[in-house]
Design an enzyme around this catalytic site. Structure first.
Site, mmCIF file in Angstrom:
data_model
loop_
_atom_site.group_PDB
_atom_site.id
_atom_site.type_symbol
_atom_site.label_atom_id
_atom_site.label_comp_id
_atom_site.label_asym_id
_atom_site.label_seq_id
_atom_site.Cartn_x
_atom_site.Cartn_y
_atom_site.Cartn_z
ATOM 1 N N TYR A 67 -75.641 47.427 31.302
ATOM 2 C CA TYR A 67 -74.845 48.259 32.220
ATOM 3 C C TYR A 67 -75.605 48.476 33.528
ATOM 4 C CZ TYR A 67 -72.266 52.172 34.227
ATOM 5 O OH TYR A 67 -71.556 52.975 35.083
ATOM 6 N N TYR A 76 -57.569 51.995 38.820
ATOM 7 C CA TYR A 76 -58.546 52.965 38.314
ATOM 8 C C TYR A 76 -58.095 54.398 38.598
ATOM 9 C CZ TYR A 76 -63.439 53.432 36.658
ATOM 10 O OH TYR A 76 -64.579 53.693 35.947
ATOM 11 N N ASP A 93 -64.245 58.402 39.947
ATOM 12 C CA ASP A 93 -65.047 57.626 40.898
ATOM 13 C C ASP A 93 -64.389 57.263 42.225
ATOM 14 O OD1 ASP A 93 -66.090 57.714 38.363
ATOM 15 O OD2 ASP A 93 -66.495 55.578 38.206
ATOM 16 N N GLU A 125 -58.513 52.927 28.210
ATOM 17 C CA GLU A 125 -59.154 53.856 29.147
ATOM 18 C C GLU A 125 -58.083 54.509 30.045
ATOM 19 O OE1 GLU A 125 -61.836 51.691 31.622
ATOM 20 O OE2 GLU A 125 -62.887 53.488 32.345
ATOM 21 N N TRP A 132 -72.058 59.025 27.956
ATOM 22 C CA TRP A 132 -71.703 59.715 29.207
ATOM 23 C C TRP A 132 -71.480 61.191 28.903
ATOM 24 C CZ3 TRP A 132 -71.675 54.603 29.899
ATOM 25 C CH2 TRP A 132 -71.789 54.099 31.193
ATOM 26 N N SER A 133 -71.754 62.035 29.884
ATOM 27 C CA SER A 133 -71.764 63.475 29.636
ATOM 28 C C SER A 133 -70.402 64.049 29.265
ATOM 29 C CB SER A 133 -72.313 64.179 30.883
ATOM 30 O OG SER A 133 -72.135 65.556 30.800
HETATM 31 C C1 9WN Z 1 -69.577 55.695 36.274
HETATM 32 C C2 9WN Z 1 -67.434 56.546 31.055
HETATM 33 C C3 9WN Z 1 -67.251 56.824 32.529
HETATM 34 C C4 9WN Z 1 -66.412 58.094 32.764
HETATM 35 C C5 9WN Z 1 -65.988 58.248 34.217
HETATM 36 C C6 9WN Z 1 -65.323 56.946 34.675
HETATM 37 C C7 9WN Z 1 -66.285 55.777 34.496
HETATM 38 C C8 9WN Z 1 -68.547 55.088 35.320
HETATM 39 C C9 9WN Z 1 -68.263 53.672 35.763
HETATM 40 O O1 9WN Z 1 -66.658 55.678 33.129
HETATM 41 O O2 9WN Z 1 -67.396 55.963 35.336
HETATM 42 O O3 9WN Z 1 -70.031 56.910 35.789
HETATM 43 O O4 9WN Z 1 -69.077 52.798 35.459
HETATM 44 O O5 9WN Z 1 -67.248 53.452 36.437
HETATM 45 O O6 9WN Z 1 -64.891 57.048 35.997
HETATM 46 O O7 9WN Z 1 -65.115 59.344 34.353
HETATM 47 O O8 9WN Z 1 -67.132 59.227 32.375
HETATM 48 O O9 9WN Z 1 -66.193 56.531 30.392
#
Ligand code: 9WN
Length: 447
Positions: A90, A376, A184, A420, A42-43
């Site tokens: 995923y 969340y 999210d 997390e 993830w970015s």
């Molecule tokens: C959707 C990876 C990512 C974080 C985000 C977090 C969650 C993804 C998800 O996980 O998002 O991109 O599947 O819910 O909200 O901040 O970068 O850790």
């Protein structure tokens, strides 16, 4: 298990465990955001992770960002996910995004998503350079050799955001999907999402998150997910064309947190440009100034927090979330206004709330109507968020504000699962364990 029964890890023990988490999540070419729940890169996770890696091996930190840069779009956009081709579980996966299938701007390989996340990357690079200097000449040489290439990538990324996400030069970044905020299901987005109709022809999909996290109450609801996927479908049908999305997209809001990140990151990138003798210093400083002013101008007098705006209705999104403290990340408030915001942060509505297990920043104020302690981004405290505030406050010369947050966060992390997020009233670790950015935060705080 009650949290009070869990072992407490401190100092060297916690460092060793955090380093082991990053090693275990490393595929060899990238660090998964989390081992099971988020098996790709993830970015903004990658940027945070690269800071953690810089404490262990600066070359590996550079390689982590290079992997993300390989997914960069022709427009300059850094996509929010670079997919691991070997992982197919995923959802939504690369086929669902279908980026290269609908636009030449997306790379054919690696496969990526079609949206972005907060631009924390230049801040990470600034920190990687500083950490290399602490380590000695070999680390400095490695990072210096890499820096010019990374700088060109970051410049293209920032120019993309300035050009496509704020064409009217308001100093605020617009986002096209709630996932772009990285937060999210934050109540920030409830209003805008309430107007998103679930597409009648939304292709069926199977969620992974609710199979990994068994307690569904911790994850977005099914209706929320249907809306997230409907917006993805809409973006794909628009060929991920930003101008089309600005004109017709259903979800279009300013994100005050991402805007503050862009302001601070522009300042960091201007510093990098200066160190390289690059010609864009003034341009980048102007970006920093513009977005700092945009963020400061978003403060709501009554709530004392900076607010996002729904660009489809013009309405400010009046909810008390951690994003409201965005001006503390980048500066720009007058002295008295900043003093009031710090007082609010320490007040009973936030870190001074008597029910909190640790005086860290919950994602939503525990005193707000929208607060849900397990759901969340609707209440839980995210270690990465408190860490980012600590880092930015220290960077801005406010160690007085950062210090209590830093101490409280270390107490929260001492439970040792690198969760997390946490239930803020009990401290219970929730969501994924061994989350990479949480381990990175621990390393950065302790080393
Ligand atoms: C959707 C990876 C990512 C974080 C985000 C977090 C969650 C993804 C998800 O996980 O998002 O991109 O599947 O819910 O909200 O901040 O970068 O850790």
């Amino acid at each position: 298990t009650a949290v009070s029964d869990l072992p407490v890890h401190r100092g060297a023990d916690l460092v060793a465990r955090a380093a082991a988490v990053l090693r275990a999540n490393d595929t060899g070419v990238m660090v998964r955001a989390a081992p099971t729940l988020y098996p790709h890169q993830w970015s903004w996770d990658a940027a945070f992770v690269s800071v953690g890696l810089a404490h262990l091996d600066p070359g590996r930190a550079c390689a982590e960002l290079d992997h993300l840069f390989r997914g960069q779009w022709r427009t300059g956009m850094l996509p929010h996910i670079v997919f691991d081709p070997g992982e197919t579980t995923y959802s939504p996966g690369p086929d669902r995004w279908g980026c290269a299938e609908v636009t030449d701007d997306a790379p054919a390989a690696p496969r990526t998503s079609g949206i972005c996340q907060p631009p924390v990357h230049a801040l990470a690079v600034e920190r990687i350079v500083a950490l290399a200097e602490r380590r000695g000449p070999a680390a400095v040489a490695r990072v210096r050799a890499w820096l010019p290439g990374a700088y060109r990538r970051l410049l293209a990324w920032h120019r993309y955001l300035v050009r496509e996400r704020d064409p009217l030069r308001t100093g605020l970044v617009a986002i096209h999907h709630g996932w772009e905020s990285g937060m999210d299901n934050s109540p920030r987005w409830d209003g805008p999402y309430s107007r998103i109709a679930v597409l009648p022809d939304l292709p069926p999909y199977r969620r992974r998150d609710t199979r990994v996290v068994r307690d569904a109450a911790q994850r977005p609801t099914q209706l929320e997910y249907d809306r997230y996927l409907s917006v993805v479908e809409e973006l794909r049908r628009a060929g991920y064309d930003d101008a089309r999305t600005r004109a017709t997209g259903g979800f279009l809001v300013t994100d005050v947190f991402a805007s503050a990140v862009l302001a601070a990151a522009s300042e960091a990138l201007a510093g990098i440009a200066r160190s390289l003798g690059a010609g864009e210093v003034a341009e980048l400083e102007e970006h920093a100034e513009r977005f700092r002013a945009g963020v400061a101008g978003s403060e709501d007098a009554e709530l004392g927090l900076a607010l996002d705006t729904d660009l489809r209705t013009g309405a400010p999104l009046r909810v008390e979330t951690v994003a409201g403290f965005a001006p503390l990340l980048c500066g720009g408030l007058r002295t008295a206004a900043e003093r009031d915001m710090v007082a609010l942060l320490r007040s009973e509505r936030w870190t001074g709330h008597p029910g909190l297990r640790h005086a860290v920043l919950p994602s939503t104020s525990p005193a707000a109507r929208e607060f849900r302690p397990r759901a969340y981004w609707r209440g839980p405290s995210w270690p990465v968020v408190t860490w980012f505030f600590v880092w930015m406050l220290e960077r801005r010369g406010r160690p007085d504000v950062a210090a209590p947050l830093r101490r409280a966060l270390l107490d929260e992390l001492a439970e040792g699962s690198f969760a997390e997020y946490h239930e803020p009233l009990t401290g219970e670790p929730l969501g994924s364990a061994a989350q990479s950015w949480t381990a990175a935060a621990a390393l950065d705080l302790l080393l």
